[in-house]
Every structure is written in C-alpha cells, then in structure tokens.
Design a protein around this motif. Structure first.
Motif, PDB file in Angstrom:
ATOM      1  N   UNK A  20      33.652  -0.742  18.479  1.00 58.60           N
ATOM      2  CA  UNK A  20      34.346   0.468  18.923  1.00 58.60           C
ATOM      3  C   UNK A  20      35.864   0.280  18.886  1.00 58.60           C
ATOM      4  N   UNK A  21      36.331  -0.886  19.296  1.00 55.29           N
ATOM      5  CA  UNK A  21      37.767  -1.140  19.260  1.00 55.29           C
ATOM      6  C   UNK A  21      38.296  -1.163  17.825  1.00 55.29           C
ATOM      7  N   UNK A  22      37.468  -1.626  16.893  1.00 54.76           N
ATOM      8  CA  UNK A  22      37.891  -1.718  15.500  1.00 54.76           C
ATOM      9  C   UNK A  22      37.855  -0.374  14.783  1.00 54.76           C
ATOM     10  N   UNK A  23      36.930   0.517  15.160  1.00 55.67           N
ATOM     11  CA  UNK A  23      36.737   1.748  14.396  1.00 55.67           C
ATOM     12  C   UNK A  23      37.302   3.000  15.069  1.00 55.67           C
ATOM     13  N   UNK A  77      37.514  11.463  21.445  1.00 55.90           N
ATOM     14  CA  UNK A  77      37.159  10.052  21.577  1.00 55.90           C
ATOM     15  C   UNK A  77      35.711   9.918  22.022  1.00 55.90           C
ATOM     16  N   UNK A  78      35.304  10.731  22.976  1.00 56.46           N
ATOM     17  CA  UNK A  78      33.921  10.700  23.447  1.00 56.46           C
ATOM     18  C   UNK A  78      32.948  10.982  22.312  1.00 56.46           C
ATOM     19  N   UNK A  79      33.269  12.014  21.524  1.00 59.60           N
ATOM     20  CA  UNK A  79      32.387  12.363  20.415  1.00 59.60           C
ATOM     21  C   UNK A  79      32.370  11.260  19.370  1.00 59.60           C
ATOM     22  N   UNK A 138      31.983   2.678  29.833  1.00 61.38           N
ATOM     23  CA  UNK A 138      33.275   3.263  30.167  1.00 61.38           C
ATOM     24  C   UNK A 138      34.262   2.885  29.069  1.00 61.38           C
ATOM     25  N   UNK A 139      35.056   3.848  28.645  1.00 62.82           N
ATOM     26  CA  UNK A 139      36.094   3.591  27.643  1.00 62.82           C
ATOM     27  C   UNK A 139      37.427   4.099  28.183  1.00 62.82           C
ATOM     28  N   UNK A 140      38.498   3.360  27.869  1.00 62.41           N
ATOM     29  CA  UNK A 140      39.830   3.727  28.344  1.00 62.41           C
ATOM     30  C   UNK A 140      40.741   4.040  27.160  1.00 62.41           C
ATOM     31  N   UNK A 141      41.545   5.091  27.330  1.00 63.88           N
ATOM     32  CA  UNK A 141      42.481   5.526  26.292  1.00 63.88           C
ATOM     33  C   UNK A 141      43.866   5.673  26.912  1.00 63.88           C
ATOM     34  N   UNK A 142      44.846   5.946  26.064  1.00 61.83           N
ATOM     35  CA  UNK A 142      46.210   6.116  26.540  1.00 61.83           C
ATOM     36  C   UNK A 142      46.379   7.378  27.362  1.00 61.83           C
ATOM     37  N   UNK A 182      40.656   3.925  16.904  1.00 57.51           N
ATOM     38  CA  UNK A 182      41.977   3.398  17.270  1.00 57.51           C
ATOM     39  C   UNK A 182      42.464   3.833  18.649  1.00 57.51           C
ATOM     40  N   UNK A 183      42.036   5.004  19.130  1.00 62.35           N
ATOM     41  CA  UNK A 183      42.537   5.501  20.412  1.00 62.35           C
ATOM     42  C   UNK A 183      42.003   4.709  21.603  1.00 62.35           C
ATOM     43  N   UNK A 184      40.950   3.944  21.412  1.00 61.03           N
ATOM     44  CA  UNK A 184      40.350   3.207  22.532  1.00 61.03           C
ATOM     45  C   UNK A 184      41.173   1.958  22.835  1.00 61.03           C
ATOM     46  N   UNK A 185      41.538   1.800  24.107  1.00 60.81           N
ATOM     47  CA  UNK A 185      42.272   0.620  24.545  1.00 60.81           C
ATOM     48  C   UNK A 185      41.352  -0.470  25.078  1.00 60.81           C
ATOM     49  N   UNK A 186      40.257  -0.072  25.711  1.00 60.99           N
ATOM     50  CA  UNK A 186      39.315  -1.043  26.284  1.00 60.99           C
ATOM     51  C   UNK A 186      37.959  -0.379  26.469  1.00 60.99           C
ATOM     52  N   UNK A 187      36.906  -1.193  26.424  1.00 62.13           N
ATOM     53  CA  UNK A 187      35.538  -0.738  26.680  1.00 62.13           C
ATOM     54  C   UNK A 187      34.957  -1.653  27.748  1.00 62.13           C
ATOM     55  N   UNK A 188      34.431  -1.046  28.806  1.00 63.39           N
ATOM     56  CA  UNK A 188      33.946  -1.838  29.930  1.00 63.39           C
ATOM     57  C   UNK A 188      32.575  -1.358  30.399  1.00 63.39           C
TER      58      UNK A 188
END
Length: 326
Positions: A248-251, A288-290, A276-280, A253-259
């Motif tokens: 997810x982090x590689x594909x 991003x969710x989709x 859970x995913x975090x964005x700017x 770009x808007x994602x900063x972290x996945x937890x």
C-alpha cells in the motif's frame, strides 16, 4: 495508543468506515450457498449410508476386519456427510442482529468435528487390528472380495460426485477426505481377500487395516489443522500484513502510514480485513479509501474490508513501529 494518536482520531474530519459501508456492507453477510454443493453432499450421504449396511453384513458374514473397519469408517462418513448437508442448509439462513456474519462459520465447526471423528475411527481400527493379530480368526475370502469390489464401485461414484463440488470449501474437502479413506479401505479389503484366497494367510487382513488407519490419521490432521486455523481467527495463508503495508505504501503515494491490520476468515472463501491508514492534513479521504479497497481486492483477493483513513495533524510524527509490526 499515544495521546497524539487520540488527538488524530478526534481531529480527523472524516474516515472511510461510513463510505466503506456504502460500498461493501450493503450486501448480506449470509453467503450465497452453492446448491450444487448441498445436493452433491446429500446424494453422497445417501449412497454411503446404504452401502454401509451392506458392508456391515458382508464383514460379519466373512469375518473380515478390513470390511468391518471400512464399514465403521463409512458410518462416520455418513454422519459427516449428513452434518455437512445440514451445515449447507443452515448457511442459507440470512444474517441477523445476533449473528451478523450469518451462519457460514457453522460449516467450519462441522469440518473440525469431522476431523476429530477420523482420529477416533483410526484408533478403533488399530485397536481391533492388534487384537486380530494376537487372536487370528477365520476369514471367508469369497464374500469379502465381492463386498469389497462393490464398495470400491460405490466409493468411486461418491468420490466423482463430490469432485464436482467446490474444492475450496472445507466441508467438501472434509467429505472427500472421508471418502478417500473409504476408497483405500475398499482397495485394502480387495487386496486382503485376494491374498487370503490365494495363500490362506489371514494376518494380511488386520495389517492392511492398520495401513488404512494411518492414511485416515493423516487426512484427519489436515482437516483439523485447517478448520482450527479458521476457528482461532488466524490470518488467511495468502495474507501477510507486512506485505500489505509495503504494498500500500508503494502503490498509493498519499498514504503516510498503515497501522493495526487485522485479518481473519469466516470461511476459506470469505477472508476479512480491517486496517487504519494515515494521510496528510490536506489529502482527500475518499479517493484514498477507494484506492486501498481496490488494491486489496486486486492484489490480495480480499473483498470484505473495513478501512479507517485519518489525517495526520501537522507536526505529528509518524510511528513506524506501529505501521511495521511483524
């Protein structure tokens, strides 16, 4: 969880759980049970039950432990197939407020019980075989051979019927393992009958029964292990949360972290996942969710996903320890 993280939850303008429900949770949690599975299992149960009676009579008349052992195995097969049929029937019931995922997990419980019965059957066969080796009895090779050949034909027919069902379903796999044990039992009985007919050496009968019992034990272990894996809410074999994070982090770009990824299965056909995913702070949440849902479906074959996408407040440090927990 840290206070910063709590603050993130509080200050998040939106998370994708609600939108996810619009996309994924509008379907029924009760699975679409394949009628072919249920019908094939029902026919297999009927054939197995009828021939079990023939095999009991043949084993009693001929004095063959191999036939009686196979009849005992067929008795558990009949019960297992009957329970599998009932599980498919029950799984058609819709989800309700108490059983929100429906009743499909009942089939996994039945598969687990079926595996345990195979252990019991194998133990009983070995016990009887040891007694027969110490106290050999007369075995009538002729009747034994005829019944064993008929049993082989019936078991091949049942095996063919079940092979046309869904091979990913644990109940179907359990039923096939039972029938394979019956097939081997019939083959063992045929070999034993031929040896006794040609040489008169009756110990071959209990010896081959033990061989069948060992094969049954292996099948039982596989079935119990796979069903227990699901009942214990373990992650599906094809899902590694470390791989999901990296992907997810590689594909996206808007994602900063996945937890906090959690994965489990209702059945082998129904994997589930939450994360859970975090964005700017200025990133739009819904795209991003989709994108996450689409990627998880295409790459990891998971359709039922609950996602919470949140904005990181400015100045908040990422916590790589949370996002990369092995």
């Amino acid at each position: 969880m840290s206070s910063n993280h709590d603050k993130t939850h509080a200050e998040s303008e939106f998370h994708s759980h609600d939108s996810h429900h619009k996309h994924h949770h509008d379907h029924s949690h009760s699975p679409k049970v394949d009628e072919t599975n249920r019908n094939r299992v029902g026919i297999a149960a009927l054939l197995t039950g009828l021939f079990m009676l023939v095999e009991v009579a043949g084993g009693y008349i001929s004095g063959s432990l191999a036939l009686l052992a196979d009849a005992g195995h067929m008795l558990t097969d009949f019960a297992a197939l009957g329970m599998a049929w009932a599980a498919f029937k029950l799984a058609k019931r819709p989800a309700n407020w108490r059983h929100t995922f429906g009743f499909d997990r009942f089939s996994i419980l039945i598969a687990f019980v079926n595996g345990l019965t195979l252990f019991v059957v194998a133990a009983l066969i070995v016990k009887e075989a040891i007694e027969r080796l110490h106290t050999p009895g007369e075995v009538l090779a002729g009747p034994m051979l005829y019944v064993a050949i008929a049993g082989l034909i019936v078991n091949l027919l049942v095996f063919w019927i079940l092979r046309g069902a869904d091979q990913h379903n644990l109940n179907i796999r359990g039923a096939i393992l039972h029938v394979l044990g019956d097939l081997l039992g019939s083959v063992a009985a045929i070999i034993a009958a031929i040896v006794i007919f040609q040489t008169g050496w009756t110990p071959i009968d209990p010896i081959l029964s033990v061989f069948v019992a060992l094969i049954i034990l292996r099948s039982a272990w596989v079935l119990v292990k796979d069903s227990a894996y699901i009942l214990l809410e373990a992650a599906p074999e094809h899902i590694d949360r470390r791989a999901i994070i990296e992907d997810l982090l590689a594909h996206i770009p808007d994602i900063l972290a996945v937890e906090h990824i959690h994965a489990w299965s209702i059945t082998p056909e129904r994997p589930m996942l939450t994360l859970e995913a975090f964005v700017g702070p200025n990133t739009r949440i819904e795209p991003v969710s989709q994108a996450i849902k689409t990627r998880l479906k295409e790459k990891f074959e998971v359709e039922h996903v609950t996602i919470q996408v949140m904005r990181r407040v400015e100045g908040e440090a990422l916590n790589p320890a949370n996002s990369c927990v092995p």
